[in-house]
Design an enzyme around this catalytic site. Structure first.
Site, PDB file in Angstrom:
ATOM      1  CD  GLU A 279      23.283  -8.369   1.646  1.00  0.00           C
ATOM      2  OE1 GLU A 279      22.712  -8.407   0.526  1.00  0.00           O
ATOM      3  OE2 GLU A 279      22.685  -8.274   2.720  1.00  0.00           O
ATOM      4  CG  ASP A 283      23.539  -7.978  -2.663  1.00  0.00           C
ATOM      5  OD1 ASP A 283      22.513  -8.578  -2.289  1.00  0.00           O
ATOM      6  OD2 ASP A 283      23.958  -6.952  -2.116  1.00  0.00           O
ATOM      7  CB  SER A 475      19.571  -8.119   1.231  1.00  0.00           C
ATOM      8  OG  SER A 475      19.839  -7.315   2.344  1.00  0.00           O
ATOM      9  CG  ASP A 520      -2.049  -2.815  -7.687  1.00  0.00           C
ATOM     10  OD1 ASP A 520      -1.274  -2.621  -6.727  1.00  0.00           O
ATOM     11  OD2 ASP A 520      -3.143  -2.233  -7.810  1.00  0.00           O
ATOM     12  CB  ILE A 521       1.487  -6.407  -4.377  1.00  0.00           C
ATOM     13  CG1 ILE A 521       2.589  -6.719  -5.393  1.00  0.00           C
ATOM     14  CG2 ILE A 521       1.407  -7.480  -3.303  1.00  0.00           C
ATOM     15  CD1 ILE A 521       2.355  -7.979  -6.205  1.00  0.00           C
ATOM     16  N   GLY A 539      -3.103   0.131  -6.429  1.00  0.00           N
ATOM     17  CA  GLY A 539      -2.192   1.228  -6.707  1.00  0.00           C
ATOM     18  C   GLY A 539      -1.008   1.239  -5.760  1.00  0.00           C
ATOM     19  CG  ASP A 541       0.826  -0.980  -1.242  1.00  0.00           C
ATOM     20  OD1 ASP A 541       1.871  -1.393  -0.716  1.00  0.00           O
ATOM     21  OD2 ASP A 541       0.250  -1.592  -2.157  1.00  0.00           O
TER      22      ASP A 541
END
Length: 564
Positions: A279, A283, A475, A520-521, A539, A541
């Site tokens: 992790e 990061d 993450s 926009d996905i 838009g 979601d």
């Protein structure tokens, strides 16, 4: 006689109803409360997953120590929230006029009476090694288990996490305090809170970088140019539960991708470089890849055996620091329903304090999609991603050509926090046009909606223990977004503009006025186990939020907007 007979019948019906309720499987009786004491967070025993945590009796309760953290009630909270909205609204004359640490402290710090009453309670019970935090609103102290049990009227156990082997000491009993403390304490940490032991989606070591996500791919797809770092700028990642940092892994990652090489500025807390965490590797490698040369902190907390819950440790540490970095990336979360609202409300105040000081808190939205109850009858939102005062980051999956909403992407609606005004228009539009009314029974449609934005969450390449490998999860999404926001801060600081601070209201404003600032996905969904999820659409979601930032367009708008 008829009236008396009617009353008898009513009494019998009422009594039978009570008996049925008591013996139903859903009824959990509260332990008997001693006279003149008050429960603080819980009124019933705590439920845990017995397949994850196994508790055993503690034999040496006089020698075994735990740490208690007492959140003391703060003042002027309405004033604090008002300030947050003003300094975060580009149309308000106070926009960007952030307060410093001491100014925030002077507004909300507890009364002297509250500190005195809580301190006297501890001293009268033989506890004198406690300390007041630098923020003035937390008291921390170590006590042995015997003393803690008597203080809070609970019984502690030693719990072991079956999969990870992590050990902590907690009680399943609801704790109580003398009634005169009720108006002076928000919560006590170190009693009931169980930390989430997260799992990263670990994949095999990579051999050929085909269809994997690298820093170069992230920059290319998100249209993210390099922004010169500003000397005053800063960013941070937070790590918990013995997740440590390896400089050699960071060096390998940077060398492999020919990135600028620079040591981490600050490591706050314990670190064992020979035991690096995946992790931490993820990061730190991606926040620095996105924002090279920005002064970067690693905040390591909660790594001690049987220590405090890690998130609370981090919270107290950050709340007491007058010189926090401007952007924080935190890959931490839990089920909102597993945390009492008294605790989440207090944490929300801490987030507001950071916002008032011009800091940005970026949280991953979680890897459980919409979440789901065991009975499959409702969604389970994630927290702290559901807070109104953090930027919640969901995930997208790159298929080699397009970005799609990742099925793991945490998203939905809070049961604790109301929907903030900054997202009212886009969320109402989604609910009215994209959601069948029969589906709304699964979630709180008036709650704070999340995530806010998204980024890559699958197949990201990292260096760990001297090898390149691929992992995934939201993450990964959070540090990517955090690093890009740091770049925006660098540009704004170079123009003598304020840092972005609590950026949510501005991002939603930009999405409305300049929709090209986000990709926009429109494909993907986030169902989880037996619960139907949401679908990505035009838009905003609840899978990908506003979408994936089109960075250069967003950067241009965020440094040239009209704040008059």
């Amino acid at each position: 006689m008829q009236l008396n007979s009617f009353r008898i019948v009513l009494l019998l019906v009422f009594s039978i109803s009570i008996i049925d309720y008591v013996y139903s499987s859903d009824f959990v009786p509260a332990p008997p409360l001693l006279p003149r004491r008050k429960y603080v967070e819980h009124t019933k025993p705590i439920s845990i997953n017995p397949s994850q945590w196994v508790g055993k009796r503690i034999d040496n309760i006089q020698e075994t120590e735990i740490e208690l953290t007492i959140g003391i009630k703060q003042r002027n909270l309405n004033t604090l929230e008002k300030i947050v909205w003003e300094v975060s609204d580009v149309k308000h004359p106070n926009y960007g006029k952030y307060l410093n640490f001491n100014q925030v402290k002077s507004i909300v710090e507890p009364s002297e009476e509250s500190v005195r009453i809580v301190s006297n309670w501890l001293e009268n019970n033989g506890i004198d090694n406690f300390r007041l935090s630098g923020s003035g609103d937390f008291i921390k102290g170590k006590v042995n288990v015997l003393k803690a049990q008597d203080l809070l009227k609970v019984e502690y156990q030693r719990f072991t996490h079956e999969e990870s082997g992590r050990i902590l000491i907690r009680s399943l009993d609801p704790y109580s305090v003398p009634w005169e403390l009720e108006d002076h304490i928000d919560f006590i940490g170190g009693v009931n809170h169980f930390p989430l032991v997260a799992r990263l989606n670990k994949m095999e070591n990579i051999k050929k970088e085909l269809n994997y996500v690298s820093p170069y791919l992230v920059r290319k797809v998100m249209n993210a140019s390099i922004v010169p770092a500003h000397a005053a700028n800063s960013q941070a990642i937070a790590q918990f539960l013995e997740e440590y940092f390896s400089q050699s892994d960071l060096d390998l990652f940077q060398q492999h991708y020919r990135l600028d090489q620079k040591a981490i500025t600050t490591i706050r807390g314990p670190n064992r470089e020979t035991e690096p965490g995946m992790e931490t590797a993820l990061d730190i490698q991606y926040i620095t890849a996105m924002a090279p040369n920005v002064s970067t902190w690693i905040v390591s907390t909660g790594g001690l055996h049987e220590g405090q819950e890690p998130f609370l440790d981090w919270l107290v540490d950050m709340s007491s620091n007058p010189d926090l970095p401007y952007v924080h990336s935190i890959s931490y979360g839990d089920d909102e329903s597993s945390i009492e609202k008294a605790y989440t409300d207090r944490v929300d105040i801490e987030f507001q304090k950071y916002a008032a000081m011009g800091r940005t808190m970026v949280f991953s939205s979680g890897d459980s999609g919409v979440g789901c109850t065991s009975s499959c009858d409702s969604h389970v939102p994630g927290w702290p991603a559901s807070s109104r005062f953090v930027l919640s980051v969901g995930g997208v999956d790159w298929d080699g050509t397009n970005m799609n909403g990742d099925v793991i992407s945490g998203g939905g609606f809070s049961n604790y926090f109301p929907r903030p005004q900054y997202q009212e228009d886009v969320v109402s539009n989604y609910l009215s046009k994209k959601v069948d009314k029969s589906f709304e029974k699964l979630f709180n449609s008036s709650g704070r909606a999340y995530p806010d934005v998204s980024s890559f969450s699958e197949s990201l390449i990292i260096a760990h223990r001297g090898r390149l490998m691929s992992i995934g999860g939201t993450s990964a999404s959070a540090p990517i977004i955090a690093g890009l926001l740091s770049n925006i801060n660098s540009k704004r600081l170079s123009l003598d503009q304020p840092t972005i601070g609590f950026v949510n209201p501005l991002l939603y404003k930009i999405a409305k006025e300049n929709p090209e600032s986000f990709y926009d996905i429109k494909t993907g969904s986030n169902e989880f186990h037996c619960c139907k999820g949401f679908k990505s659409s035009d838009g905003w979601d609840p899978v990908t939020g506003l979408g994936v930032p089109n960075f250069n367009v967003l950067l241009d708008y965020m440094t040239k907007f009209d704040s008059s």
